[in-house]
Design an enzyme around this catalytic site. Structure first.
Site, PDB file in Angstrom:
ATOM      1  N   LEU A   1       0.828  -1.204   0.000  1.00 34.78           N
ATOM      2  CA  LEU A   1       0.000   0.000   0.000  1.00 34.78           C
ATOM      3  C   LEU A   1       0.865   1.257   0.000  1.00 34.78           C
ATOM      4  O   LEU A   1       0.723   2.121  -0.854  1.00 34.78           O
ATOM      5  CB  LEU A   1      -0.933   0.001   1.209  1.00 34.78           C
ATOM      6  CG  LEU A   1      -1.788   1.257   1.423  1.00 34.78           C
ATOM      7  CD1 LEU A   1      -2.755   1.445   0.256  1.00 34.78           C
ATOM      8  CD2 LEU A   1      -2.551   1.177   2.747  1.00 34.78           C
TER       9      LEU A   1
ATOM     10  N   GLU B   1       1.051   0.115   9.928  1.00 28.84           N
ATOM     11  CA  GLU B   1      -0.385  -0.214   9.970  1.00 28.84           C
ATOM     12  C   GLU B   1      -1.224   1.022  10.282  1.00 28.84           C
ATOM     13  O   GLU B   1      -2.288   0.955  10.885  1.00 28.84           O
ATOM     14  CB  GLU B   1      -0.678  -1.310  11.017  1.00 28.84           C
ATOM     15  CG  GLU B   1       0.161  -2.578  10.884  1.00 28.84           C
ATOM     16  CD  GLU B   1      -0.268  -3.457   9.715  1.00 28.84           C
ATOM     17  OE1 GLU B   1      -0.832  -2.916   8.751  1.00 28.84           O
ATOM     18  OE2 GLU B   1      -0.022  -4.658   9.763  1.00 28.84           O
TER      19      GLU B   1
END
Length: 419
Positions: free
Chosen positions: A163, A401
């Protein structure tokens, strides 16, 4: 799951005073066991206690004796992880029909906490691998699930989550990697940064732009290692997490079959965020394991280390510090388990609780580990002592995260907009 053998003794690395002191502490720890007030098995079902024991034993036998070597030599312990997969830890919350264990989010948290007592860095990678396998299992069609999930669950193949980009970290929706459709393929161009396992793994779950600006223009593709146009940057030198390689993942006219797209075009950002909700619980659970280990290491050190004619355990200031560490550990564990249950049940507070757990637990558990290092004095700064590695390995949990600053944004947005 079948239980593994009894706890292994830590290998002797030499005969220095530092090592001898550490080994004495380890033997005392084995005799004393876990103090009841921080026992992580309280509140669990009998079945959960069984696989928690399997995970603790695996951590002690297969991970802890090698943790320092993996860190110092930057070894990606493939065979050890495949042993973990034989116990069901390669696809913990993947459905059984494609080789997963089919366990709950709470079960998963219990397992990752236990495994992290043996090596945080390796367990954190296993947690990312599990997240990728779950994303394919959940959002893939039957053909995709059957193609990828069995090998991932056995860890015959390893997965990476892609990502973050050099120019888009916290602002993930601004990613620039493009995927232009040409016939039955997408042509990918761009790069991803800080990818755990990058270069050594086999399957890359990639968020890329197939449409316009913003989150609705993002799709999710599964890119297999060996695809022409896929390459990798240099291996990064990191403070911690050294048992897993980190590299940039680069796409240069990389042709990926349309059949490798998860979901529909434009659904990629939602898939990524749903993966991260669980990922935040997983990484918080890894922090719990480190903090649990460090509370015990600090306790054992206080009981054997003498200064001013008596053991440090008789010092009331240090007693109070240890009590605070234990209290924060248990509070953190309760929050993680509540968030895991909320996510499993699909509760409306799940996203906020996952963010709260990630924020609170990664901050507090780092403080616990750091305080444990301080209690060790100069010994804590030596690589003969595991406490310093726990500190280095979990520092990054406050960043990845979703940074803890972003967690605050998510929580405050819920507070200020929900009627």
């Amino acid at each position: 799951m079948a239980a593994v053998g009894p706890l292994a003794r830590m290998a002797r690395l030499g005969s220095s005073i530092c090592r001898n002191h550490r080994l004495i502490s380890n033997r005392n720890s084995q005799r004393r066991g876990i103090a009841s007030c921080i026992d992580p098995s309280y509140g669990l079902t009998d079945e959960q206690k069984e696989f928690q024991k399997v995970a603790f034993d695996f951590a002690a036998n297969e991970m802890a004796p090698h943790m320092a070597e993996w860190d110092q030599k930057e070894i990606f312990p493939v065979e050890t992880m495949r042993k973990a997969a034989q116990l069901g830890f390669g696809g913990i919350y993947v459905q059984p029909d494609v080789g997963g264990s089919g366990l709950s989010r709470l079960d998963t948290s219990v397992i990752f906490e236990a495994l992290s007592t043996g090596c945080v860095s390796t367990t954190a990678y296993i947690s990312i691998h599990n997240m990728c396998a779950w994303m394919i299992d959940t959002f893939g069609n039957n053909e995709q699930r059957e193609k990828f999930c069995p090998d991932l669950c056995l860890m015959e193949k390893f997965a990476s989550y892609c990502l973050t980009e050099p120019g888009s970290g916290s602002d993930a929706a601004s990613l620039l990697t493009t995927a232009q459709r040409k016939g039955d393929h997408y042509i990918l161009n761009g790069s991803k940064a800080f990818i755990s396992g990058g270069g050594d793994t086999d399957v890359y779950v990639v968020m890329c732009r197939t449409g316009g600006k913003g989150p609705k223009g993002i799709s999710c593709l599964v890119v297999e290692k060996g695809t022409p146009g896929l390459s990798f940057g240099k291996k990064e030198k990191k403070v911690g997490w050294n048992s897993q390689p980190t590299r940039a993942v680069i796409f240069e006219d990389c042709a990926v079959p349309v059949i490798n797209r998860l979901g529909e075009e434009g659904q990629g950002f939602g898939i990524a965020m749903k993966g991260l909700n669980g990922g935040r619980i997983n990484i918080a659970s890894c922090s719990l394991g480190a903090a649990h280990a460090c509370v015990q290491l600090a306790r054992d050190h206080l009981l054997v280390r003498k200064q001013f004619g008596e053991t440090l355990s008789n010092n009331q200031f240090l007693q109070f510090r240890l009590a605070e560490m234990a209290t924060k550990l248990v509070a953190s564990r309760l929050l993680v388990r509540e968030a895991a249950t909320a996510l499993q049940d699909g509760r409306p507070d799940a996203v906020s609780l996952c963010s709260m757990a990630k924020l609170f637990v990664t901050d507090e558990c780092f403080n616990i580990c750091n305080q444990a290092l301080q209690m060790h004095g100069g010994y804590g700064y030596l690589k003969d002592y595991a406490v310093q590695q726990f500190v280095r390995d979990i520092r990054v949990h406050q960043i990845l995260e979703g940074t803890n600053e972003v967690m605050r944004m998510i929580i405050s947005r819920n507070l200020l907009t929900e009627l």
